[in-house]
Design an enzyme around this catalytic site. Structure first.
Site, PDB file in Angstrom:
ATOM      1  N   LYS A 184     -18.139  30.980 -17.835  1.00 54.46           N
ATOM      2  CA  LYS A 184     -17.938  31.880 -18.971  1.00 54.46           C
ATOM      3  C   LYS A 184     -18.283  31.203 -20.308  1.00 54.46           C
ATOM      4  CE  LYS A 184     -16.925  35.284 -16.281  1.00 54.46           C
ATOM      5  NZ  LYS A 184     -15.890  35.347 -15.330  1.00 54.46           N
TER       6      LYS A 184
HETATM    7  C1  LIG Z   1     -15.193  36.225 -14.154  1.00 53.06           C
HETATM    8  C2  LIG Z   1     -14.685  37.623 -14.171  1.00 53.06           C
HETATM    9  C3  LIG Z   1     -13.340  37.936 -13.891  1.00 53.06           C
HETATM   10  C4  LIG Z   1     -12.374  36.947 -13.327  1.00 53.06           C
HETATM   11  O1  LIG Z   1     -12.173  35.840 -14.118  1.00 53.06           O
HETATM   12  P1  LIG Z   1     -11.286  34.643 -13.522  1.00 53.06           P
HETATM   13  O2  LIG Z   1     -10.922  33.864 -14.761  1.00 53.06           O
HETATM   14  O3  LIG Z   1     -12.176  33.887 -12.603  1.00 53.06           O
HETATM   15  O4  LIG Z   1     -10.127  35.223 -12.856  1.00 53.06           O
HETATM   16  C5  LIG Z   1     -12.905  39.229 -14.053  1.00 53.06           C
HETATM   17  N1  LIG Z   1     -13.740  40.195 -14.443  1.00 53.06           N
HETATM   18  C6  LIG Z   1     -15.047  39.952 -14.690  1.00 53.06           C
HETATM   19  C7  LIG Z   1     -15.921  41.081 -15.138  1.00 53.06           C
HETATM   20  C8  LIG Z   1     -15.568  38.670 -14.537  1.00 53.06           C
HETATM   21  O5  LIG Z   1     -16.862  38.431 -14.730  1.00 53.06           O
END
Ligand SMILES: *Cc1c(COP(=O)(O)O)cnc(C)c1O
Length: 385
Positions: A184
């Site tokens: 991210k």
């Molecule tokens: C990465 C992601 C998540 C989950 O994030 P985590 O921190 O790994 O739990 C949820 N929704 C979307 C759209 C994502 O891309």
């Protein structure tokens, strides 16, 4: 052609991150503590929220957000087909039903008209996702929710930092969950943050740590007390100070990260505009895009390859890619449980078949960007009908 493989989305980490994590390890406090609190405050201030709750994932944030709102068996939560599965999994964990609806063709965000059509007497929450970092149509969704007396929880895993309808995503009363997963825009390895209405956030804070009645990390401080009470069983979703140490450094670099993302996007736009077999990512006015992903869409009718072959050809040219997302209703669990055919949600499905995400992160050198463009151009030229 590039000789070394270009990974799709490695984290951008430097010596400062390493130093701060080492300092956290040496501090004698490695679980939730002072660094987590500092990270919460810094994040809160950056988005202009009234408070922020650090967690060990965005998934945890979505789960405690829905739980804090009282979502349970018999309730329905309306969400988008074009998302990562955790968005719907958390609804299942609560015994509620995710009602999966289609997306808008330009942004691939949840379609407010489809949401309106899906509202039933059992609907409790609207759960939009800000796909790729382009905010969903919050003006329409907030209005719909207010009119029908529903709550809104925003999956902002891609949307830090972003703005829509004159506000920063996460600054309003909607519970909003961010992700600091390794890929991210800002990372803590694994991690998340929840912002929104202070009372709901207080409930979420208790739920995130076993349901214990007071700030657990204070239990071991001089001013703390050993005593606590549990009024409802919570989860184990707290962030550690090791993660927060990483997050504090990353947060300090976010403006530089975003500037580099925008530069790469501008170069991609310029180059890909000239290739008529490609459709560029949609964007709307009055939006600040977080540019988490750059999703190209193939005009398959102009090419002699399908998306899977296109990806294999890019891999052979040493370019890493990904696909965002396999729509929820194509996963066997959701397909079989709710009996949804691929074409029942045609915009989500047809765009899935022609989407390719190309590398977009602050660590890309100018030459990397040119290598991606050259490889895409080469594949398009070779397979153009
Ligand atoms: C990465 C992601 C998540 C989950 O994030 P985590 O921190 O790994 O739990 C949820 N929704 C979307 C759209 C994502 O891309």
């Amino acid at each position: 052609m590039r000789t070394e493989f270009l990974p799709f989305s490695p984290p951008t980490l430097g010596e400062e991150e390493i130093r701060e994590v080492a300092d956290a390890l040496r501090s004698g406090w490695i679980t939730t503590g002072p660094r987590t609190r500092l990270f919460e405050e810094a994040f809160r201030d950056r988005v202009g929220a009234s408070d922020a709750l650090a967690l060990n994932s965005c998934t945890a944030g979505l789960h405690v957000a829905l739980k804090a709102l009282g979502v349970g068996p018999g309730d329905e939560v309306i969400t988008t087909a074009t998302t990562f599965v955790s968005t719907a999994n958390v609804v299942e964990h609560l015994g509620a039903k995710p009602v999966i609806v289609d997306v808008e063709p330009d942004t691939l965000n949840i379609d407010p008209r489809a949401v309106e059509a899906a509202i039933s007497p059992r609907t409790r929450v609207l759960l939009p996702v800000h796909f790729a970092g382009h905010p969903a149509d919050m003006t329409a969704l907030d209005a719909l929710a207010a009119h029908r007396g529903l709550a809104v929880v925003e999956d902002a895993a891609h949307a830090f930092p972003a703005r829509v309808a004159g506000r920063v995503v996460g600054s309003g009363p909607n519970l909003t969950a961010f992700s600091f997963y390794a890929t991210k825009n800002v990372t803590t390895g694994e991690g998340g943050m929840l912002t929104g209405d202070p009372d709901l956030l207080m409930r979420a804070r208790t739920l995130s740590l076993h349901g214990m009645s007071r700030d657990a990390w204070l239990r071991y401080a001089r001013e703390g007390s050993w005593y606590y009470e549990v009024h409802e069983p919570g989860f184990k979703y707290n962030m550690s100070d090791i993660q927060a140490a990483l997050g504090l450094v990353q947060l300090g670099r976010v403006e530089i990260f975003q500037e580099r993302r925008r530069q790469v996007v501008a170069r991609y736009d310029e180059a890909f505009q000239g290739m008529d077999a490609l459709e560029l990512p949609g964007r709307r006015p009055d939006v600040e895009h977080a540019w988490h992903l750059y999703v190209l869409r193939l005009r398959l009718e102009m090419l002699d390859v399908d998306r899977d072959r296109f990806i294999r050809e890019l891999t052979e040219r040493n370019i890493g890619t990904s696909v965002h997302f396999i729509p929820l209703h194509l996963h066997p669990y959701y397909r079989d449980r709710y009996g949804i055919e691929p074409d029942d949600l045609p915009v989500s499905y047809s765009n899935y078949l022609r989407s390719v995400s190309v590398p977009l992160h602050p660590g890309l050198a100018d030459q990397d960007v040119e290598d991606v463009i050259e490889a895409v151009q080469d594949v398009v030229d070779r397979f153009r009908r």
